[in-house]
Write a protein that holds these residues in place. Structure first.
Motif, short mmCIF file in Angstrom:
data_model
loop_
_atom_site.label_atom_id
_atom_site.label_comp_id
_atom_site.label_asym_id
_atom_site.label_seq_id
_atom_site.Cartn_x
_atom_site.Cartn_y
_atom_site.Cartn_z
N GLU A 1 0.83 -1.20 0.00
CA GLU A 1 0.00 0.00 0.00
C GLU A 1 0.87 1.26 0.00
OE1 GLU A 1 -3.37 -0.07 -0.24
OE2 GLU A 1 -3.22 -2.25 -0.38
N ASP A 2 0.21 2.41 -0.13
CA ASP A 2 0.89 3.69 -0.08
C ASP A 2 1.74 3.78 1.19
OD1 ASP A 2 0.69 6.74 -1.15
OD2 ASP A 2 0.69 6.71 1.05
N LEU B 1 -7.57 -1.52 -14.67
CA LEU B 1 -7.23 -1.58 -13.24
C LEU B 1 -6.94 -0.21 -12.66
CD1 LEU B 1 -5.03 -4.81 -13.12
CD2 LEU B 1 -7.46 -4.56 -12.62
N LYS B 2 -6.66 0.77 -13.50
CA LYS B 2 -6.37 2.12 -12.98
C LYS B 2 -7.63 2.84 -12.52
CE LYS B 2 -1.96 2.09 -13.31
NZ LYS B 2 -1.20 1.90 -12.05
N GLN C 1 1.68 6.22 -5.38
CA GLN C 1 2.89 6.96 -5.06
C GLN C 1 4.13 6.20 -5.50
OE1 GLN C 1 3.12 10.19 -3.08
NE2 GLN C 1 4.95 9.98 -4.34
N GLU C 2 4.10 4.88 -5.37
CA GLU C 2 5.24 4.06 -5.78
C GLU C 2 5.50 4.20 -7.27
OE1 GLU C 2 6.83 -0.55 -5.25
OE2 GLU C 2 4.69 -0.10 -5.08
N GLU C 3 4.44 4.21 -8.06
CA GLU C 3 4.60 4.35 -9.51
C GLU C 3 5.07 5.75 -9.88
OE1 GLU C 3 1.17 1.25 -11.08
OE2 GLU C 3 0.58 3.17 -10.21
N VAL C 4 4.59 6.74 -9.13
CA VAL C 4 5.06 8.11 -9.36
C VAL C 4 6.55 8.22 -9.05
CG1 VAL C 4 4.87 10.50 -8.53
CG2 VAL C 4 2.80 9.15 -8.94
N ASP C 5 6.96 7.65 -7.89
CA ASP C 5 8.36 7.72 -7.49
C ASP C 5 9.27 6.96 -8.46
OD1 ASP C 5 7.58 9.19 -5.30
OD2 ASP C 5 7.61 7.49 -3.91
N VAL D 1 -5.63 11.59 -11.59
CA VAL D 1 -5.23 10.24 -11.99
C VAL D 1 -5.04 9.28 -10.81
CG1 VAL D 1 -4.18 10.96 -14.17
CG2 VAL D 1 -2.80 10.91 -12.07
N GLY D 2 -5.22 9.77 -9.59
CA GLY D 2 -5.07 8.88 -8.46
C GLY D 2 -5.31 9.60 -7.15
N GLY D 3 -5.48 8.81 -6.11
CA GLY D 3 -5.67 9.41 -4.80
C GLY D 3 -5.60 8.38 -3.69
#
Length: 465
Positions: free
Chosen positions: A219-220, A347-348, A367-371, A412-414
């Motif tokens: 998870e985040d 899935l997004k 956040q992991e994908e952003v990082d 795109v996410g939250g």
């Protein structure tokens, strides 16, 4: 000549099965569901519905524990002998609600003309299913399309075998009649974290054994850090980077041995070691249905397997083990087979929730994908501590985090960490699914005061002139 009625046979009565059956019946197919253990599957009978019913009682105990701050004097601590949980009554309610939900599904299927057969189904090639009943008698049902929705089961290992009394899988906890004095939970994923959080609130001493460096490794990270801080503050023992070597029982004592030589003793142990697909002895190889190395059925985004006319949905595919995803995979399969309008699974747009205290809800890019540089976003994190409604309710922990695309401002996410985050994530899910901008999300009215006001406020902070 009239078009022959399509014959659909569904193996498995969980969300992926019964939801696909309803869609197929709506579109005029002749539908048979082969059900082994009860309609609703593990989601209704041993997993989602029972666990969240148990957690509903835990939520009430969490509220009681915080009553003093709100000016309510109970004259005692929430976890003392005066305010306590009758686990036998709680679990009786858990089982009754699960049974009632299963019965509701059965009535709905009957109303829609779906035929339900009790027994174990097995493919006989791609166009027939053999059903073996309780007496061992086989019946062959021809099919124009087959949907496999056989689910998954708790993973166990030889070194930690459940006995159904003190060493338990998450399907066995509802037979407990007394609260464990010290519960050891092995596994810090979603299932482990939820049960650890719930039993802590119910009044048990809890030790959580995590092989990773934090709880909820999938998870985040910011959300997981908040949860772990809250749980340890409330008295949970979290053993990070601690791998289980074995679980043994001597009388009323359970001992969890760790690979570094340490041991943890308790009265009970819940094993939360993941899931394995129920795909053995289904005739997959004979029918030409491919599986991966872990035994999950390989499907594409419209739920097709490698065998023509054979679809699969739910946990047996390993795509994303959520009841909502299983149901959507099943619906998509039937829409595709029966020629209705269909969009591939995305899935997004899936929202998910961890039912701990506080809850953690997510949707879209992480956040992991952003990082990792997979997507460029603008982000904002807004703590709930400044929310007026949160102050009124004594909520100190949690936040709203939003991601939007630079330039367009499309959300795109939250992530939401809060009590009832499962409800608060919905406006963010709509924004992600409909490609709304942060400005559009911000400009919708929210009630004042409300927790949802923090979602709009976070969106306002993403506005760029």
């Amino acid at each position: 000549m009239p078009t022959p009625t399509a014959r659909v046979v569904i193996v498995g009565g969980g969300p992926g099965g019964y939801e696909s059956g309803l869609v197929a019946a709506q579109l005029g197919a002749e539908v048979t569901i082969v059900d082994t253990e009860g309609l609703g599957g593990s989601a209704v009978l041993t997993d989602c519905v029972p666990s969240k019913t148990l957690i509903a009682t835990a939520e009430l105990m969490t509220d009681v524990a915080g009553a003093t701050e709100l000016g309510v004097n109970l004259g005692t601590r929430a976890n003392s002998a005066d305010v306590h949980v009758d686990l036998a009554r709680v679990n009786a309610r858990v089982k009754q609600i699960a049974s009632d939900q299963s019965d509701d599904i059965a009535r709905r299927l009957e109303k829609e003309g779906v035929h339900v057969v009790r027994g174990r189904g097995r493919l006989e090639g791609p166009d027939a299913v053999v059903v073996t009943d309780a007496d061992g008698e086989p019946t062959t049902i021809p099919a124009d399309a087959v949907l496999l929705a056989t689910g998954a089961a708790p993973r166990t290992v030889p070194e930690a075998q459940p006995d159904g009394e003190r060493i338990l899988t998450w399907e066995q906890v509802y037979d407990l009649t007394e609260l464990p004095s010290h519960l050891v939970v092995v596994g810090s994923g979603v299932t482990g974290a939820e049960f650890a959080s719930a039993y802590l609130a119910l009044g048990a001493e809890v030790t959580l054994v995590s092989s990773r460096d934090r709880v909820l490794p999938g998870e985040d990270a910011d959300a997981a850090a908040v949860l772990e801080e809250v749980l340890t503050r409330r008295g949970m023992h979290v053993l990070s980077r601690s791998r289980m070597a074995s679980v043994t029982r001597t009388g009323d004592t359970v001992t969890v041995a760790l690979t570094d030589g340490r041991t943890v003793t308790g009265s009970h142990c819940i094993l939360a070691l993941g899931s394995v697909p129920n795909t053995r002895d289904l005739g997959l190889e004979t029918a030409g249905v491919a599986i991966d190395q872990a035994g999950f059925i390989t499907v594409d985004r419209v739920s097709r397997t490698s065998a023509r006319g054979v679809y699969a949905a739910g946990d047996c595919t390993g795509v994303l083990m959520l009841a909502s995803v299983a149901a959507m995979q099943g619906r998509i399969a039937m829409w595709h087979f029966l020629g209705d309008a269909v969009a591939p699974l995305d899935l997004k747009t899936v929202s998910s929730n961890v039912f701990t205290a506080p809850e953690i809800a997510t949707v879209g890019w992480s956040q992991e994908e952003v990082d990792a540089g997979e997507i460029e976003v603008r982000a904002v994190t807004l703590p709930l501590a400044g929310n007026a409604r949160a102050k009124m309710q004594g909520v100190h922990d949690g936040f709203v985090k939003l991601f939007c695309r630079p330039g367009t401002g499309i959300v795109v996410g939250g992530v939401v960490v809060a009590p009832r985050a499962s409800e608060l994530i919905h406006p963010v899910s709509i924004a992600v699914a409909e490609s709304l901008t942060a400005d559009q999300l911000a400009q919708a009215f929210t009630v004042y005061p409300s927790m949802s006001g923090s979602v709009a406020e976070a969106a306002r902070r993403l506005h760029r002139v």
